[in-house]
Write a protein that holds these residues in place. Structure first.
Motif, PDB file in Angstrom:
ATOM      1  N   VAL A  13       0.830  -1.207   0.000  1.00 17.45           N
ATOM      2  CA  VAL A  13       0.000   0.000   0.000  1.00 17.45           C
ATOM      3  C   VAL A  13       0.863   1.255   0.000  1.00 17.45           C
ATOM      4  N   SER A  14       2.020   1.183   0.635  1.00 20.36           N
ATOM      5  CA  SER A  14       2.907   2.348   0.689  1.00 20.36           C
ATOM      6  C   SER A  14       3.320   2.812  -0.705  1.00 20.36           C
ATOM      7  N   ALA A  15       3.468   1.873  -1.647  1.00 13.98           N
ATOM      8  CA  ALA A  15       3.844   2.252  -3.015  1.00 13.98           C
ATOM      9  C   ALA A  15       2.717   3.023  -3.690  1.00 13.98           C
ATOM     10  N   VAL A  16       1.485   2.640  -3.409  1.00 10.64           N
ATOM     11  CA  VAL A  16       0.338   3.357  -3.976  1.00 10.64           C
ATOM     12  C   VAL A  16       0.245   4.753  -3.379  1.00 10.64           C
ATOM     13  N   VAL A  17       0.492   4.852  -2.079  1.00 10.43           N
ATOM     14  CA  VAL A  17       0.445   6.152  -1.420  1.00 10.43           C
ATOM     15  C   VAL A  17       1.564   7.060  -1.929  1.00 10.43           C
ATOM     16  N   ASP A  18       2.727   6.481  -2.228  1.00  8.10           N
ATOM     17  CA  ASP A  18       3.816   7.277  -2.801  1.00  8.10           C
ATOM     18  C   ASP A  18       3.362   7.952  -4.095  1.00  8.10           C
ATOM     19  N   THR A  19       2.662   7.184  -4.942  1.00 11.16           N
ATOM     20  CA  THR A  19       2.175   7.757  -6.197  1.00 11.16           C
ATOM     21  C   THR A  19       1.079   8.775  -5.944  1.00 11.16           C
ATOM     22  N   PHE A  20       0.209   8.473  -4.997  1.00  8.47           N
ATOM     23  CA  PHE A  20      -0.818   9.447  -4.600  1.00  8.47           C
ATOM     24  C   PHE A  20      -0.164  10.778  -4.234  1.00  8.47           C
ATOM     25  N   MET A  21       0.916  10.717  -3.464  1.00  7.94           N
ATOM     26  CA  MET A  21       1.599  11.943  -3.053  1.00  7.94           C
ATOM     27  C   MET A  21       2.273  12.632  -4.241  1.00  7.94           C
ATOM     28  N   SER A  22       2.739  11.869  -5.204  1.00  2.80           N
ATOM     29  CA  SER A  22       3.311  12.480  -6.409  1.00  2.80           C
ATOM     30  C   SER A  22       2.256  13.288  -7.149  1.00  2.80           C
ATOM     31  N   ILE A  23       1.020  12.781  -7.166  1.00  2.00           N
ATOM     32  CA  ILE A  23      -0.077  13.520  -7.793  1.00  2.00           C
ATOM     33  C   ILE A  23      -0.384  14.776  -6.982  1.00  2.00           C
ATOM     34  N   VAL A  24      -0.507  14.615  -5.665  1.00  3.60           N
ATOM     35  CA  VAL A  24      -0.830  15.749  -4.791  1.00  3.60           C
ATOM     36  C   VAL A  24       0.191  16.878  -4.968  1.00  3.60           C
ATOM     37  N   GLU A  25       1.458  16.520  -5.029  1.00  7.08           N
ATOM     38  CA  GLU A  25       2.527  17.512  -5.064  1.00  7.08           C
ATOM     39  C   GLU A  25       2.910  17.929  -6.480  1.00  7.08           C
ATOM     40  N   GLY A  26       2.228  17.365  -7.470  1.00  6.14           N
ATOM     41  CA  GLY A  26       2.547  17.684  -8.854  1.00  6.14           C
ATOM     42  C   GLY A  26       1.820  18.906  -9.368  1.00  6.14           C
ATOM     43  N   SER A  27       1.783  19.022 -10.691  1.00  7.26           N
ATOM     44  CA  SER A  27       1.143  20.190 -11.313  1.00  7.26           C
ATOM     45  C   SER A  27       0.204  19.821 -12.457  1.00  7.26           C
ATOM     46  N   GLY A  28       0.146  18.530 -12.810  1.00  5.52           N
ATOM     47  CA  GLY A  28      -0.652  18.110 -13.949  1.00  5.52           C
ATOM     48  C   GLY A  28      -2.128  17.994 -13.631  1.00  5.52           C
TER      49      GLY A  28
ATOM     50  N   ALA B  99      -3.866  10.124 -15.585  1.00  9.08           N
ATOM     51  CA  ALA B  99      -4.143   8.841 -14.946  1.00  9.08           C
ATOM     52  C   ALA B  99      -2.795   8.195 -14.625  1.00  9.08           C
ATOM     53  N   TRP B 100      -2.416   8.251 -13.381  1.00 12.69           N
ATOM     54  CA  TRP B 100      -1.110   7.748 -12.945  1.00 12.69           C
ATOM     55  C   TRP B 100      -1.195   6.254 -12.655  1.00 12.69           C
ATOM     56  N   PHE B 101      -0.388   5.451 -13.363  1.00  8.15           N
ATOM     57  CA  PHE B 101      -0.386   4.016 -13.090  1.00  8.15           C
ATOM     58  C   PHE B 101       0.588   3.705 -11.956  1.00  8.15           C
ATOM     59  N   VAL B 102       0.260   2.630 -11.215  1.00  4.03           N
ATOM     60  CA  VAL B 102       1.143   2.106 -10.173  1.00  4.03           C
ATOM     61  C   VAL B 102       1.307   0.626 -10.476  1.00  4.03           C
ATOM     62  N   GLN B 103       2.481   0.260 -10.937  1.00  6.00           N
ATOM     63  CA  GLN B 103       2.732  -1.097 -11.404  1.00  6.00           C
ATOM     64  C   GLN B 103       4.045  -1.589 -10.812  1.00  6.00           C
ATOM     65  N   ALA B 104       4.082  -2.829 -10.354  1.00  8.29           N
ATOM     66  CA  ALA B 104       5.279  -3.385  -9.734  1.00  8.29           C
ATOM     67  C   ALA B 104       6.474  -3.305 -10.693  1.00  8.29           C
ATOM     68  N   GLY B 105       7.595  -2.877 -10.175  1.00  5.99           N
ATOM     69  CA  GLY B 105       8.818  -2.832 -10.966  1.00  5.99           C
ATOM     70  C   GLY B 105       8.894  -1.703 -11.965  1.00  5.99           C
ATOM     71  N   ARG B 106       7.937  -0.800 -11.939  1.00  5.49           N
ATOM     72  CA  ARG B 106       7.911   0.337 -12.861  1.00  5.49           C
ATOM     73  C   ARG B 106       7.821   1.640 -12.073  1.00  5.49           C
ATOM     74  N   GLU B 107       8.462   2.675 -12.581  1.00  2.00           N
ATOM     75  CA  GLU B 107       8.319   3.976 -11.956  1.00  2.00           C
ATOM     76  C   GLU B 107       6.968   4.559 -12.349  1.00  2.00           C
ATOM     77  N   SER B 108       6.207   4.973 -11.368  1.00  2.00           N
ATOM     78  CA  SER B 108       4.870   5.501 -11.647  1.00  2.00           C
ATOM     79  C   SER B 108       4.960   6.830 -12.392  1.00  2.00           C
ATOM     80  N   GLU B 109       4.027   7.007 -13.300  1.00  2.00           N
ATOM     81  CA  GLU B 109       3.939   8.243 -14.073  1.00  2.00           C
ATOM     82  C   GLU B 109       2.574   8.284 -14.746  1.00  2.00           C
ATOM     83  N   PRO B 110       2.199   9.417 -15.336  1.00  2.00           N
ATOM     84  CA  PRO B 110       0.915   9.467 -16.056  1.00  2.00           C
ATOM     85  C   PRO B 110       0.946   8.525 -17.259  1.00  2.00           C
ATOM     86  N   PHE B 111      -0.130   7.796 -17.441  1.00  2.00           N
ATOM     87  CA  PHE B 111      -0.248   6.899 -18.598  1.00  2.00           C
ATOM     88  C   PHE B 111      -0.300   7.737 -19.873  1.00  2.00           C
TER      89      PHE B 111
END
Length: 264
Positions: free
Chosen positions: A202-217, A221-233
């Motif tokens: 769950v911590s990995a999902v929250v990390d991406t959530f925080m990237s969205i919160v602190e971003g500007s876009g 739609a930000w994907f969260v996938q094992a072994g991949r760096e999260s980013e907007p699809f």
């Protein structure tokens, strides 16, 4: 982004991604409203993070309105609406199809986001805030094992992408995790483990959530996938219309519905 003193409303905040996000935000100085139908666990999370709890059935529009009103009344406004409440569907369109199961899944996973966004928008716009909706990787790719879930999550992605262009003073984005270690995968856990499918902490999902919160876009739609760096699809642009002679149409990239509504 300075988060101290900001106000966040989290639906489905009593457990899983919602509860973990409440803890992360609170640790950064955010004042949190935990909204959930589970009053006992929801109040426990709210007390833990120094926030407040409100009972909220996201399928009932007035409950979402009341949750927003509570945030404004208790903390003076609303900066982040995290529309996170969701359930698995567990039925196909074959012999196991059940109308009540289908309607409940659509009501929570899609209607809940629509109602939440509708009622949160006025308060969010006042503070130039943001709306984040929990969708899923199932909203970005086919989900043959649970097509109804895939349908409502794809609808959330489509809603977010459209809202992102509709309100220039508000950021609207979607969080799209793969299988995360929450209660929603309980019926699938043994199968996932047997086939070697990674289960996200769950911590990995929250990390991406925080990237969205602190971003500007917005409209992302930000994907969260094992072994991949999260980013907007990266969505491909659809083919645009052409004139009868095959030439490009000026302004074809614009939304004619929005233009017509503004003119009228």
């Amino acid at each position: 982004m300075e988060l101290t003193g900001k106000v966040a409303l989290i639906t489905g905040g009593s457990n899983g991604i919602g509860a973990a996000s409440a803890r992360r935000l609170a640790s950064l100085g955010v004042r949190v409203v935990v909204a959930d139908i589970d009053a006992e666990q929801g109040k426990a999370v709210a007390d833990e993070v120094g926030g407040v709890f409100v009972r909220c059935d996201v399928t009932v529009p007035s409950d979402s309105a009341d949750a927003v009103a509570l945030a404004v009344r208790e903390f003076g406004g609303l900066d982040i609406a995290f529309l996170n409440a969701g359930i698995g569907t567990g039925c196909s369109l074959g012999d196991d199809f059940d109308v009540e199961t289908y309607r409940r899944a659509m009501a929570i996973n899609l209607d809940g986001v629509v109602y939440g966004a509708h009622h949160a928008l006025p308060a969010i716009r006042e503070r130039g805030g943001q709306i984040i909706a929990t969708a899923s990787m199932a909203g970005l790719m086919p989900m043959p094992g649970d097509p109804v879930y895939g349908a409502n999550k794809a609808a959330v992605v489509g809603l977010v992408r459209s809202l992102g262009g509709a309100y220039p003073d508000v950021r609207v984005n979607a969080l799209c995790p793969a299988f995360a270690d929450t209660g929603i995968i309980t019926p699938l856990r043994s199968t996932l483990e047997e086939i070697g499918m990674p289960i996200l902490p769950v911590s990995a999902v929250v990390d991406t959530f925080m990237s969205i919160v602190e971003g500007s876009g917005t409209g992302e739609a930000w994907f969260v996938q094992a072994g991949r760096e999260s980013e907007p699809f990266g969505f491909r642009n659809p083919p645009g219309p052409r004139a009868a002679d095959g030439s490009r149409i000026q302004g074809a990239h614009k939304d004619p519905v929005s233009i017509a509504l503004k003119e009228n």
